[in-house]
Design an enzyme around this catalytic site. Structure first.
Site, PDB file in Angstrom:
ATOM      1  N   ASP A  26       0.740  -1.225   0.161  1.00  0.00           N
ATOM      2  CA  ASP A  26       0.004  -0.015   0.017  1.00  0.00           C
ATOM      3  C   ASP A  26       0.911   1.504  -0.036  1.00  0.00           C
ATOM      4  O   ASP A  26       1.920   1.282   0.559  1.00  0.00           O
ATOM      5  CB  ASP A  26      -0.878   0.030   1.339  1.00  0.00           C
ATOM      6  CG  ASP A  26      -2.181   0.907   1.087  1.00  0.00           C
ATOM      7  OD1 ASP A  26      -2.489   1.433  -0.152  1.00  0.00           O
ATOM      8  OD2 ASP A  26      -2.579   1.291   2.099  1.00  0.00           O
ATOM      9  N   HIS A  43       2.689   3.044  -8.917  1.00  0.00           N
ATOM     10  CA  HIS A  43       2.659   1.708  -9.241  1.00  0.00           C
ATOM     11  C   HIS A  43       3.781   1.315  -9.925  1.00  0.00           C
ATOM     12  O   HIS A  43       4.474   0.150  -9.651  1.00  0.00           O
ATOM     13  CB  HIS A  43       1.244   1.442  -9.938  1.00  0.00           C
ATOM     14  CG  HIS A  43      -0.104   1.695  -9.255  1.00  0.00           C
ATOM     15  ND1 HIS A  43      -0.177   1.505  -7.906  1.00  0.00           N
ATOM     16  CD2 HIS A  43      -1.025   2.444  -9.700  1.00  0.00           C
ATOM     17  CE1 HIS A  43      -1.357   1.965  -7.730  1.00  0.00           C
ATOM     18  NE2 HIS A  43      -1.920   2.625  -8.804  1.00  0.00           N
ATOM     19  N   LEU A 137      11.619 -20.426  -4.221  1.00  0.00           N
ATOM     20  CA  LEU A 137      10.491 -19.578  -3.807  1.00  0.00           C
ATOM     21  C   LEU A 137       9.244 -19.691  -4.703  1.00  0.00           C
ATOM     22  O   LEU A 137       9.321 -19.757  -6.131  1.00  0.00           O
ATOM     23  CB  LEU A 137      10.983 -18.153  -3.773  1.00  0.00           C
ATOM     24  CG  LEU A 137       9.954 -17.138  -3.551  1.00  0.00           C
ATOM     25  CD1 LEU A 137       9.685 -17.194  -2.019  1.00  0.00           C
ATOM     26  CD2 LEU A 137      10.473 -15.811  -3.883  1.00  0.00           C
TER      27      LEU A 137
HETATM   28  C1  FPP Z   1      -1.950   0.093  -3.444  1.00  0.00           C
HETATM   29  O1  FPP Z   1      -1.510   1.221  -3.517  1.00  0.00           O
HETATM   30  C2  FPP Z   1      -1.257  -0.770  -4.579  1.00  0.00           C
HETATM   31  C3  FPP Z   1      -1.940  -1.347  -5.637  1.00  0.00           C
HETATM   32  C4  FPP Z   1      -3.414  -1.285  -5.808  1.00  0.00           C
HETATM   33  C5  FPP Z   1      -1.252  -1.936  -6.643  1.00  0.00           C
HETATM   34  C6  FPP Z   1      -0.060  -2.682  -6.565  1.00  0.00           C
HETATM   35  C7  FPP Z   1       0.630  -2.753  -7.699  1.00  0.00           C
HETATM   36  C8  FPP Z   1       1.912  -2.794  -7.893  1.00  0.00           C
HETATM   37  C9  FPP Z   1       3.189  -2.562  -6.989  1.00  0.00           C
HETATM   38  C10 FPP Z   1       2.565  -3.150  -9.346  1.00  0.00           C
HETATM   39  C11 FPP Z   1       3.197  -4.220  -9.753  1.00  0.00           C
HETATM   40  C12 FPP Z   1       2.639  -5.576  -9.207  1.00  0.00           C
HETATM   41  C13 FPP Z   1       3.171  -6.633  -9.745  1.00  0.00           C
HETATM   42  C14 FPP Z   1       2.937  -7.721  -8.873  1.00  0.00           C
HETATM   43  C15 FPP Z   1       3.707  -6.613 -11.129  1.00  0.00           C
HETATM   44  P1  FPP Z   1      -2.684   2.684  -3.585  1.00  0.00           P
HETATM   45  O2  FPP Z   1      -2.727   2.743  -5.071  1.00  0.00           O
HETATM   46  O3  FPP Z   1      -3.718   1.980  -2.872  1.00  0.00           O
HETATM   47  O4  FPP Z   1      -1.742   3.565  -2.601  1.00  0.00           O
HETATM   48  P2  FPP Z   1      -2.412   4.728  -1.908  1.00  0.00           P
HETATM   49  O5  FPP Z   1      -3.058   4.121  -0.664  1.00  0.00           O
HETATM   50  O6  FPP Z   1      -1.461   5.652  -1.580  1.00  0.00           O
HETATM   51  O7  FPP Z   1      -3.391   5.391  -2.648  1.00  0.00           O
END
Ligand code: FPP
Length: 260
Positions: A26, A43, A137
């Site tokens: 997050d 992201h 893993l």
């Molecule tokens: C949450 O942060 C994150 C996500 C919903 C997406 C996670 C995705 C990645 C790290 C990209 C790649 C992953 C893979 C496995 C290839 P948020 O957007 O909710 O952040 P915020 O709370 O600050 O708004």
């Protein structure tokens, strides 16, 4: 070793390691906003942290790393963000497979993949097949996953067995429910990490995290580097896991070798 984890320890400094680490990644959006960048840049930066977490897990010989990449609820985000996230998954799946193979990592996707585009489903299946024979893993990416979805689909499968007369309702117990959940062949998460400052489970592995140690980090996911990962392991190493027993019972059970 201190709880703050100031000294970076090597694997020998840890008294216990988790077999399975599960992470809610997050804080990507806030990381980007802090830099006046679009949320998507967060992201993208998060992919680097995915890489370093995989590397650390391989280094420590952790058996399973599960990353919550997209929840059942994330479809509610602006359409543009959802679509950019899907593009990012496509690209990452294609780009990372070579590296995963080199590191003997087996990739698995958990969640309801039927909602993804045909192309993405094919890419997922290809990446899983390409790494299926790796024995190091297990990297699980939870995509369109929700803990309630997982329990619901398990209950549904059991109900079908009851309906068809294969199973008696009275025979349903915890282990039978567990056996119908996603990744029932793998150990439950021992260490459950959430980055980004929130202290919620947010419908991640609701059933499987019953005894997980919970670790909340203030760091936004793109900032959760190798050292931060090590600190989470250090936190885990300092926990005494009692599984409902008293410390005295636990010591006795450990002497008899009945607790891992
Ligand atoms: C949450 O942060 C994150 C996500 C919903 C997406 C996670 C995705 C990645 C790290 C990209 C790649 C992953 C893979 C496995 C290839 P948020 O957007 O909710 O952040 P915020 O709370 O600050 O708004």
């Amino acid at each position: 070793m201190t709880q703050s984890g100031i000294d970076l320890m090597d694997v020998d400094g840890l008294t216990q390691l988790p077999r399975h680490v599960a992470i809610i990644m997050d804080g990507n959006g806030r990381w980007a906003q802090q830099r006046n960048l679009p949320r998507h840049a967060g992201h993208k930066a998060g992919v680097k942290t995915v890489r370093s977490s995989v590397e650390q897990s391989v280094k420590y010989g952790i058996e399973v790393l599960t990353l919550f990449a997209f929840s059942s609820e994330n479809w509610k985000r602006p359409q543009k963000e959802v679509s950019l996230l899907m593009d990012l998954f496509m690209v990452a799946l294609q780009r990372e497979v070579k590296r995963l193979k080199r590191n003997d990592v087996r990739l698995r996707i958990i969640g309801d993949r039927s909602a993804f585009s045909e192309k993405l489903q094919q890419r997922i299946a290809a990446a899983e097949a390409d790494t299926a024979n790796n024995s190091g893993l297990v990297l699980q990416i939870a995509a369109n996953y929700g803990g309630r979805w997982d329990i619901t689909q398990a209950v549904h499968r059991l109900a079908l067995k009851v309906e068809s007369g294969q199973l008696k309702a009275g025979a349903i117990d915890e282990s039978l429910i567990s056996s119908e959940l996603s990744f029932s062949d793998l150990p439950d998460p021992d260490l459950f990490i959430r980055t980004g400052g929130e202290q919620r489970i947010s419908n991640f592995m609701l059933w499987q995290s019953a005894y997980s140690e919970l670790y909340f980090s203030e760091a936004f996911w793109p900032d959760f580097d190798a050292q931060a990962f090590d600190q989470a392991l250090e936190f885990f190493s300092n926990r005494q896991r009692r599984f409902g027993m008293t410390s005295e019972q636990l010591a006795l059970a450990e002497n008899k070798g009945s607790v891992e």
